[in-house]
Design an enzyme around this catalytic site. Structure first.
Site, mmCIF file in Angstrom:
data_model
loop_
_atom_site.group_PDB
_atom_site.id
_atom_site.type_symbol
_atom_site.label_atom_id
_atom_site.label_comp_id
_atom_site.label_asym_id
_atom_site.label_seq_id
_atom_site.Cartn_x
_atom_site.Cartn_y
_atom_site.Cartn_z
ATOM 1 N N ASP A 66 56.576 31.483 3.442
ATOM 2 C CA ASP A 66 55.885 32.783 3.028
ATOM 3 C C ASP A 66 55.145 32.621 1.855
ATOM 4 O OD1 ASP A 66 54.650 35.461 2.610
ATOM 5 O OD2 ASP A 66 56.554 36.493 3.153
ATOM 6 N N SER B 222 56.818 43.403 5.648
ATOM 7 C CA SER B 222 55.418 43.123 4.658
ATOM 8 C C SER B 222 55.534 44.626 3.851
ATOM 9 C CB SER B 222 54.279 42.930 5.496
ATOM 10 O OG SER B 222 53.471 42.464 4.509
ATOM 11 N N HIS C 79 53.918 34.050 6.642
ATOM 12 C CA HIS C 79 54.531 35.544 6.323
ATOM 13 C C HIS C 79 54.466 36.152 7.693
ATOM 14 C CE1 HIS C 79 54.212 39.435 4.225
ATOM 15 N NE2 HIS C 79 53.475 39.923 5.102
#
Length: 390
Positions: A337, A173, A370
């Site tokens: 995601d 991320s 995610h």
């Protein structure tokens, strides 16, 4: 890991942070004066860092782990034998694991404006820190910082140990953004990069979402434009912001599969809607509240701004910044995601590969969207191991 007791004792006495046997120690690094990418000066910067494994004689076995938005440098191991919670990527970092600490020296650094100001194992500098010029917390007078600044702080930590070359830079991320930045800004210092669940720039969609993430904090009356350190902190607003992330970071399957339309308390009258909550509502609140206790609202806003401002290289364009990456890249992503959407990740890979830079793609599968980049990273373990050994 260690071949004999004598070697272990020598290493422990000389530099215990270079030893990793599942118990890790947080180290502190001090920068008297740090100049940000935007040209502002921050004095008395302190950040934490920790490491796993042993640095070899020519310092060529270093892997840098860059952490995610709400994370910190605790990527693996425990702080004590009784510590119930291991580092977030413990499944892939350690002796004999894909990021093998019998082979590599793995290091991670707490970011500037780290979210978890209240975590005793986090060392960071940001709006909650004391401004030496005033003797008071910076609040929103703290300079705006960027992903580049996170990278530059990491570089200074590495420089202090005499590390000039990285075998790999890896991160999920926001950590992926730092990995791209490292590959672009210091192509001669990075041998390979592994961005996980992240793309080469913050899209308009993500910029909008980061605005939505931040909005509840600013609506909390206690926020007071960031001047709350002598009064009540905007915990309610911060909790709502963290609730947004808790749901946005998951794929919709997670909520539907695990909670459905069940009530948190089945004994309540379902029609008395405001005296009863659905399980998903209660779960999001519980997750967010537990995080809010350790977190700082202004730090949240600064992290969100750093992510909004990101595009690789911080140069004229994302394509230019990505074109500077010359090291082989392995991008790990998931089609589910909802933060860094798969089309954007694939576009990033195409832009890097355009000039012949090797790019490999690994897909994760699961219902966490995610968050699978942290929760399900072991799925990519074999691919990571092979890529590191290339």
């Amino acid at each position: 890991m260690f071949k004999n007791l004598i070697f272990f004792i020598v290493m422990l006495l000389t530099f215990d942070a270079w030893c990793y046997e599942d118990i890790v120690k947080k180290q502190s690094f001090f920068i008297p004066s740090f100049k940000t990418f935007n040209g502002n000066e921050i004095k008395n910067v302190r950040v934490g860092w920790e490491s796993y494994g042993t640095l070899n004689s020519d310092k060529s076995n270093v892997i840098l782990i860059c952490h995610y938005f709400g994370g910190n440098s605790h990527a693996a191991g425990r702080y004590s034998i009784n510590d119930a919670k291991v580092g977030y990527w413990d499944s892939i970092i350690g002796p004999g694991k894909p990021i093998d600490t019998d082979k590599y020296f793995v290091i991670s650094v707490d970011s500037l404006v780290n979210l978890e100001v209240g975590n005793p194992n986090v060392i960071t500098t940001g709006p909650a820190s004391i401004d030496p010029a005033t003797g008071k917390p910076y609040g929103m007078d703290f300079p705006v910082v960027t992903i580049r600044d996170f990278v530059e702080v990491q570089k200074q930590v590495l420089d202090s140990i005499g590390i000039d070359k990285l075998h790999a830079v890896i991160g999920p991320s926001m950590g992926a953004l730092q990995a791209y930045e490292w590959g672009s800004v210091y192509p001669d210092k990075v041998s390979r990069i592994i961005p996980v669940i992240g793309s080469g720039w913050a899209s308009a969609n993500l910029i909008g979402w980061l605005n939505i993430w931040s909005a509840p904090i600013k609506l909390d009356k206690n926020w007071n434009k960031g001047n709350y350190y002598k009064g009540l902190a905007p915990v309610d607003g911060l909790t709502e912001s963290l609730k947004v992330i808790a749901l946005h970071g998951q794929h919709w399957e997670w909520a539907n599969k695990n909670y459905g339309r069940n009530w948190a308390d089945a004994t309540h009258n379902p029609m008395d809607a405001y005296a009863n909550q659905f399980q998903i509502e209660q779960t999001l609140y519980d997750i967010a509240k537990s995080r809010a206790i350790l977190s700082d609202a202004n730090h949240f806003l600064y992290l969100a701004k750093a992510c909004q401002l990101f595009f690789t290289g911080h140069s004229s364009s994302s394509s230019e910044g990505l074109s500077r990456i010359s090291a082989p890249v392995m991008i790990i992503y998931t089609e589910k995601d909802q933060i860094f959407i798969s089309d954007q990740v694939k576009k990033t890979s195409e832009m890097i590969a355009k000039d012949g830079t090797p790019v490999y793609i690994v897909e994760l599968h699961g219902s966490h969207g995610h968050f699978d980049g942290v929760i399900s990273i072991d799925q990519a373990g074999e691919a990571i191991s092979q890529f590191l050994n290339m």
